[in-house]
Design an enzyme around this catalytic site. Structure first.
Site, mmCIF file in Angstrom:
data_model
loop_
_atom_site.group_PDB
_atom_site.id
_atom_site.type_symbol
_atom_site.label_atom_id
_atom_site.label_comp_id
_atom_site.label_asym_id
_atom_site.label_seq_id
_atom_site.Cartn_x
_atom_site.Cartn_y
_atom_site.Cartn_z
ATOM 1 N N GLY A 1 -19.981 7.338 5.078
ATOM 2 C CA GLY A 1 -19.057 7.600 3.974
ATOM 3 C C GLY A 1 -19.698 7.279 2.642
ATOM 4 C CE1 TYR B 1 -25.035 8.156 -6.016
ATOM 5 C CE2 TYR B 1 -23.957 6.667 -7.572
ATOM 6 C CZ TYR B 1 -24.998 7.519 -7.251
ATOM 7 O OH TYR B 1 -26.008 7.726 -8.144
ATOM 8 C CB VAL C 1 -16.771 2.024 -2.066
ATOM 9 C CG1 VAL C 1 -17.445 0.676 -1.840
ATOM 10 C CG2 VAL C 1 -15.389 1.839 -2.665
ATOM 11 C CE LYS D 1 -4.503 1.061 0.586
ATOM 12 N NZ LYS D 1 -5.724 0.411 0.150
ATOM 13 N N GLY E 1 -18.565 7.940 -0.484
ATOM 14 C CA GLY E 1 -17.562 8.259 -1.497
ATOM 15 C C GLY E 1 -17.706 7.349 -2.702
#
Ligand code: NAD
Length: 344
Positions: free
Chosen positions: A177, A183, A181, A80, A179
């Site tokens: 959240g 949505y 994902v 990451k 965002g």
């Protein structure tokens, strides 16, 4: 800071600190494991309060990627990256080219894709200087819709296991959240007849889901107190912590956010309260599964593999019940076995 003594340092193979004064790039790349293949995981852009906070985040996220890729049956290791800065002001062509050059220095041991505040357009810029990116337009593209699909199916697995029904209609889900994902997840849940309660720091995102899906908007801190069937953390990590655990009324915690538990003890705390927890890196693997098809992209094949998340979760839940252990502990053990067996 004693790096090797950090709780979140887990014998990571490599941790690289990258900086480019001209573009303002300050990034950390963590390669946790390449045992199953080159490490793959998204890049997160975040305005961290300190270098240490960024380091801990990338250490935790990269380890999660190793376990996620193993549990999803992918021949990829875990890594990451984090870029430190304010997403509203720091983005530039030079920044993502500098990031691409940093990826080149790792020679393919780590491939980057999208994560929080990083779009396919940003990754495309890095791609002008490096081959070590994935999730490109015209290939697997934005992973978020696939992460949302996997999370949706994971929620269905939780509902089947905990509430013994295949029908989501009439259930209430608190989505934290909205965002990339969040949505798409709201869209699927709404389509299944779910009542949505949502929170976000972005008012425009809230207005959109309120208008399109009839979602009820609540305050950032109020989301934990909602009388819901499912709490779906889809923002940042560590939202299940000492301050929130006793406020969660849901019977199920299942969302796309990485590192949802602040500490391992919170997995036990959920079990003690009779709350079913879908281990984050199992339920949110849809995007990386889609990315694993990058080279010879086929949406049908990717979708078929994302659907395996349902059965993988049921397997984790059954094993956890049998052993009377938190689901996260059981998933970790399974992932470590898969890695030790070379991916089997
Ligand atoms: P995103 O940046 O598009 O969305 C995050 C959303 O959370 C934003 O709308 C943001 O405003 C909101 N947010 C930030 N702080 C908040 C707070 N305190 N309370 C409520 N909302 C807040 O990111 P994303 O790509 O949708 O990812 C969401 C989560 O899922 C992250 O933890 C990410 O690591 C994880 N994840 C994403 C993917 C993917 O395919 N994008 C894959 C696996 C895991």
């Amino acid at each position: 800071m004693a790096l090797f003594d950090l709780v979140d340092f887990d014998d990571h193979e490599q941790v690289v600190f990258c900086s480019d004064k001209k573009s303002g790039l300050k990034a950390i790349i963590a390669v946790h494991s390449t045992k199953l293949g080159p490490s793959v995981g998204g890049c997160r852009l975040w305005d961290y309060a300190s270098d240490e906070e960024a380091l801990i985040d990338v250490l935790r996220l990269s380890k999660g990627m190793t376990y996620k890729n193993a549990m999803a049956g992918l021949t990829m290791g875990g890594g990451k990256s984090v870029i430190m800065g304010d997403a509203k002001t720091i983005k530039s062509e030079a920044l993502f080219k500098a990031f691409g050059n940093a990826l080149n220095n790792l020679g393919g041991r780590y491939l980057s894709a999208e994560d929080v505040n990083i779009t396919t357009a940003d990754i495309e810029i890095a791609h002008t200087v490096t081959p070590y990116v994935t999730g490109l337009e015209g290939k697997s593209g934005n992973p978020a819709p696939f992460t949302a699909l996997g999370t949706f199916l994971g929620i269905k697995a939780c509902v089947k296991y905990k509430l013994n029904t295949n029908d989501l209609s009439g259930l209430t889900v608190a989505v934290q959240g909205i965002g990339s994902v969040g949505y798409y997840l709201c869209e699927r849940l709404h389509g299944a007849g779910v009542k949505l309660i949502v929170a976000d720091i972005n008012q425009a995102a809230l207005d959109k889901v309120a208008k399109e899906f009839g979602a009820t908007v609540v305050g950032l801190n109020e989301i934990y107190d909602q009388d819901v069937d499912i709490y779906a953390p889809c923002a940042l990590g560590a939202t299940i912590n000492d301050n929130t655990i006793d406020r969660i009324k849901a019977k199920i915690v299942a969302g796309c956010a990485n590192n949802q538990l602040a500490e391992p003890k919170h997995g036990q705390a959920l079990l003690d309260r009779g709350i079913l927890y879908a281990p984050d890196y199992v339920i949110n693997a849809g995007g990386i599964i889609n990315i694993s098809f990058e080279d010879d992209y086929c949406a049908e094949k990717a979708t078929k593999k994302v659907k395996e998340i349902y059965d993988t979760l049921i397997h984790v839940f059954e094993s956890a019940d049998k052993e009377n252990l938190p689901t996260g502990i059981v998933a970790d053990e399974m992932a470590r076995k898969i890695i030790a067996n070379g991916g089997k």
